[in-house]
Design an enzyme around this catalytic site. Sequence first.
Site, PDB file in Angstrom:
ATOM      1  N   GLY A 267       2.935  -1.641  50.248  1.00  0.00           N
ATOM      2  CA  GLY A 267       3.403  -0.349  50.746  1.00  0.00           C
ATOM      3  C   GLY A 267       3.940   0.519  49.626  1.00  0.00           C
ATOM      4  O   GLY A 267       3.500   1.643  49.448  1.00  0.00           O
ATOM      5  N   PHE A 268       4.888  -0.026  48.867  1.00  0.00           N
ATOM      6  CA  PHE A 268       5.453   0.632  47.687  1.00  0.00           C
ATOM      7  C   PHE A 268       6.101   1.972  48.000  1.00  0.00           C
ATOM      8  O   PHE A 268       6.304   2.790  47.119  1.00  0.00           O
ATOM      9  CB  PHE A 268       4.381   0.778  46.596  1.00  0.00           C
ATOM     10  CG  PHE A 268       3.592  -0.481  46.370  1.00  0.00           C
ATOM     11  CD1 PHE A 268       4.216  -1.616  45.862  1.00  0.00           C
ATOM     12  CD2 PHE A 268       2.250  -0.567  46.713  1.00  0.00           C
ATOM     13  CE1 PHE A 268       3.510  -2.791  45.686  1.00  0.00           C
ATOM     14  CE2 PHE A 268       1.532  -1.746  46.543  1.00  0.00           C
ATOM     15  CZ  PHE A 268       2.160  -2.861  46.026  1.00  0.00           C
ATOM     16  N   GLY A 493       3.731  -8.580  51.675  1.00  0.00           N
ATOM     17  CA  GLY A 493       3.333  -9.347  50.499  1.00  0.00           C
ATOM     18  C   GLY A 493       4.508  -9.744  49.631  1.00  0.00           C
ATOM     19  O   GLY A 493       4.339 -10.400  48.615  1.00  0.00           O
ATOM     20  N   ARG A 654      21.647 -13.557  42.802  1.00  0.00           N
ATOM     21  CA  ARG A 654      21.025 -14.851  42.972  1.00  0.00           C
ATOM     22  C   ARG A 654      19.587 -14.675  43.461  1.00  0.00           C
ATOM     23  O   ARG A 654      19.316 -13.838  44.320  1.00  0.00           O
ATOM     24  CB  ARG A 654      21.806 -15.609  44.012  1.00  0.00           C
ATOM     25  CG  ARG A 654      21.289 -16.999  44.221  1.00  0.00           C
ATOM     26  CD  ARG A 654      22.028 -17.505  45.366  1.00  0.00           C
ATOM     27  NE  ARG A 654      21.914 -18.914  45.548  1.00  0.00           N
ATOM     28  CZ  ARG A 654      22.191 -19.452  46.712  1.00  0.00           C
ATOM     29  NH1 ARG A 654      22.602 -18.687  47.702  1.00  0.00           N
ATOM     30  NH2 ARG A 654      22.085 -20.735  46.861  1.00  0.00           N
ATOM     31  N   ASN A 657      14.127 -17.095  46.056  1.00  0.00           N
ATOM     32  CA  ASN A 657      12.932 -17.919  45.870  1.00  0.00           C
ATOM     33  C   ASN A 657      12.282 -17.530  44.545  1.00  0.00           C
ATOM     34  O   ASN A 657      11.643 -16.489  44.436  1.00  0.00           O
ATOM     35  CB  ASN A 657      11.959 -17.684  47.036  1.00  0.00           C
ATOM     36  CG  ASN A 657      10.687 -18.518  46.909  1.00  0.00           C
ATOM     37  OD1 ASN A 657      10.229 -18.812  45.798  1.00  0.00           O
ATOM     38  ND2 ASN A 657      10.094 -18.878  48.029  1.00  0.00           N
ATOM     39  N   PRO A 658      12.463 -18.347  43.510  1.00  0.00           N
ATOM     40  CA  PRO A 658      11.963 -17.977  42.179  1.00  0.00           C
ATOM     41  C   PRO A 658      10.456 -17.706  42.163  1.00  0.00           C
ATOM     42  O   PRO A 658       9.989 -16.884  41.382  1.00  0.00           O
ATOM     43  CB  PRO A 658      12.288 -19.195  41.315  1.00  0.00           C
ATOM     44  CG  PRO A 658      13.344 -19.943  42.052  1.00  0.00           C
ATOM     45  CD  PRO A 658      13.152 -19.641  43.514  1.00  0.00           C
ATOM     46  N   THR A 660       8.336 -16.453  44.698  1.00  0.00           N
ATOM     47  CA  THR A 660       7.972 -15.137  45.236  1.00  0.00           C
ATOM     48  C   THR A 660       8.653 -14.034  44.431  1.00  0.00           C
ATOM     49  O   THR A 660       8.106 -12.945  44.276  1.00  0.00           O
ATOM     50  CB  THR A 660       8.340 -15.024  46.729  1.00  0.00           C
ATOM     51  OG1 THR A 660       9.704 -15.388  46.904  1.00  0.00           O
ATOM     52  CG2 THR A 660       7.463 -15.905  47.586  1.00  0.00           C
ATOM     53  N   GLU A 730      11.762  -3.250  43.473  1.00  0.00           N
ATOM     54  CA  GLU A 730      11.436  -2.033  42.743  1.00  0.00           C
ATOM     55  C   GLU A 730      11.834  -2.061  41.280  1.00  0.00           C
ATOM     56  O   GLU A 730      11.309  -1.313  40.466  1.00  0.00           O
ATOM     57  CB  GLU A 730      12.072  -0.835  43.462  1.00  0.00           C
ATOM     58  CG  GLU A 730      11.529  -0.790  44.875  1.00  0.00           C
ATOM     59  CD  GLU A 730      11.974   0.397  45.702  1.00  0.00           C
ATOM     60  OE1 GLU A 730      11.592   1.516  45.389  1.00  0.00           O
ATOM     61  OE2 GLU A 730      12.698   0.172  46.686  1.00  0.00           O
TER      62      GLU A 730
HETATM   63 MO1  MOS Z   1      10.059   1.587  48.198  1.00  0.00          MO
HETATM   64  S1  MOS Z   1       9.543   3.234  47.080  1.00  0.00           S
HETATM   65  O1  MOS Z   1      11.436   2.210  49.038  1.00  0.00           O
HETATM   66  O2  MOS Z   1       8.852   0.994  49.200  1.00  0.00           O
END
Ligand code: MOS
Length: 765
Positions: A267-268, A493, A654, A657-658, A660, A730
Amino acid sequence: MSIFLKIMETVVQFVPDQKPDQLIQKTNYVGRPIDRVDGQLKVTGEAKFTAEYALENICYAALAYSSVAKGKLKTLHTEAARQSEGVISVITHENTSKAKKPILLDPSGESRGTAAMDITILQDEHIYWNGQPIAVVVADTQEQAEQAAALITAEYEAQEAKLSFNKEKEDAKTPPRVMTEPTKVDIGNAEKALKMAACTTDQLYHTPRYNHNAIEPHATIAAFKDDGNLVIFDTTQMLYGVKRTIADMYKLEPEKVQVIAPFVGGGFGGKGSVWFHTMVCVMAAEQTGRPVKLALSREGVFRLVGGRTPSEQRVAIGADENGKFVSLIHTGVTATTEHNDFPEQFSFPARHLYAAENIYITQKITYLNTVANTFMRAPGESIGTFALESAMDELAHRMNMDPVELRALNEPKEDPVKKTPFSSRHLTEAYRRGAEAFGWKHQLPELQRDGEWLIGQGVATAYYPYYRFPATVRMALYADGTAVVKAAAHEMGMGTATVQLQHAADRLGLDIEKVSFEYGDSNLPEASFAGGSNQTASIAAGIAATAEKLLKSLFDEALKHKDFALHDLDFEETEVRDGGIYSRKDPAKGASYQLLFQLAGKAYLQAEASSSAPLELQKYSMGSYGAQFAEVRVNKITGEVRISRWVASFDSGRVINPKTAVSQFRGGIIMGIGMALTEETFFDERTGRIMNPSLAEYHVPVHADVPHIEVLFNDIPDEHTPLGGHGIGEIGITGTAAAIANAVFNATGKRIRSLPITLDKILEE
Ligand code: MOS
């Protein structure tokens, strides 16, 4: 986005400040690199995405797009399309059913809206941008719909449009706020201090337009059922947002609208508000009386979904002779439209990263006739760190200082703008680890070569704020020791399902195989949207609140039974483990869930609770931090830039899950490599048309462009957050472009202040 604070009536259950989360200390699954629970479904192709749902009697929609940026439709020629094979309906403003104007998403939280733009389309003759849908064709097959849509032509009464960022930026305005922050920060007198500083840098930086290219293009299926209920399958990061916006536009009771976002292919931020394909698809379903699928082509995503706007940013830093900052200035302009209002928050990193006696930060926006700009992975912070972290490198070079040292020297003790303590910040430690793994040493530019390849190293800081929003979660626990977690969460994802199952298993003291998770459906309780890197913390707080309520009610029910072995025990003194509730002090004392349910005389119990508002944010400055180390090779003859090494070292609380998490960080960095080197939307300023709306012409990085990316993290829990974690979705993209630009400078002696760093800019004399 305080929007959800207003929407939800919150029950204060989980208040991180009152007591640190027990699970920060003691966990079984949290913190482990568990495989994705949906991994097998995805690699075998069994995971279904929106456009893959086969509904009976479904038909297919395709769009015709405006070719002018502003004006009115004079004549629409749809006859050929109507005659075309398989066409069921051609919907235009002349024959459409009426819909209400959608309520705009307001990142400052003032409205409940979630629409990307506050206009209606296909309702009147107005054209607001080049690429706006002017007609939708519905046909028996996708191919027939597209073929017919291509036959539609139009005549326009075009009006003069504002299309040139460079021209319009001169009249840019100062918005009242940026997200929820005041636009302006003015501490001391930064301009004066800059003039008097021993060493300074003062430069302009430019970033271009960028477009969203998630692997799964946007798609919607809309179907009205016989009872008048509407079911929508949608590629969204905001299930409840779609539900509210569509219900409002089509005057439906919200409970009659069900939105299903099964798996989402990335989605991003591009799927973080409601765009027109969703609205149009509902319109087409209403008018044809059949289920309709509107799956955008790659071109369709470029035309209908906004991305990052261009920016011009000024960063000026003044330091004393030792490198201590006396002045920090970050200002600039981005673009938006009159039909949304989103100043991308490029100035946020400068508000939190460095101590300086004098600070001046502000942003302006200019209004263009384009599709709305929108969230795009670290919107603002990604381009903001390009400018700020390039400037840091420029200053370090001028002072002949190691840029890593310059940053450590100006590390603030408290938030430089808010003057609040940091909840947890160990950026210097992240730098130390990263520098060691990378083998960082300060080297002057233009000294390292390998034949015709010039080699350079660059470093930059990554930063993204911490967000959390209230989330409601329902949980059921069964006498056989199984449990189900239910929340309208999104799995795009990132590993949402995996990490929340790890969490729920630990919260209930169960094996992870005994717990399942239902998500991606607006009929489930309202969890937070998936954006602003908030989802993991938000849902974690919801699960914590719900688990506590559920266990307490089981305990209380069992207490009613006279034989209950824990009569002298207070619930507060218990803990869950091994599928039961036990005394913390006396490990022998306690009972399995099976026994507790037996005593309670129940087969299962269900509870629902909401987490608190993010009160932690009022007391602390909170964020994720990191250090990006890049090595590049620049070809002296062709100007080609290759990235040869990458080490990223994060301080993001913390890590749940290293496995993912590393994937999330890498994804962000790869998107940053695209931003730095290959991606750019070509926008024709004469017509407002995007000229490269395809992956053949808009270049995202491919495997050959990406080296092995080594990811490290401090893994230091923040006791003020659920599970001790911070957002990680992000931050990966932030600092990436600056690290590359700084490495290119180190290799070539050329400072590129305008993205993307293409070979023409390198070869330019
Ligand atoms: Mo992010 S730019 O809030 O999917």
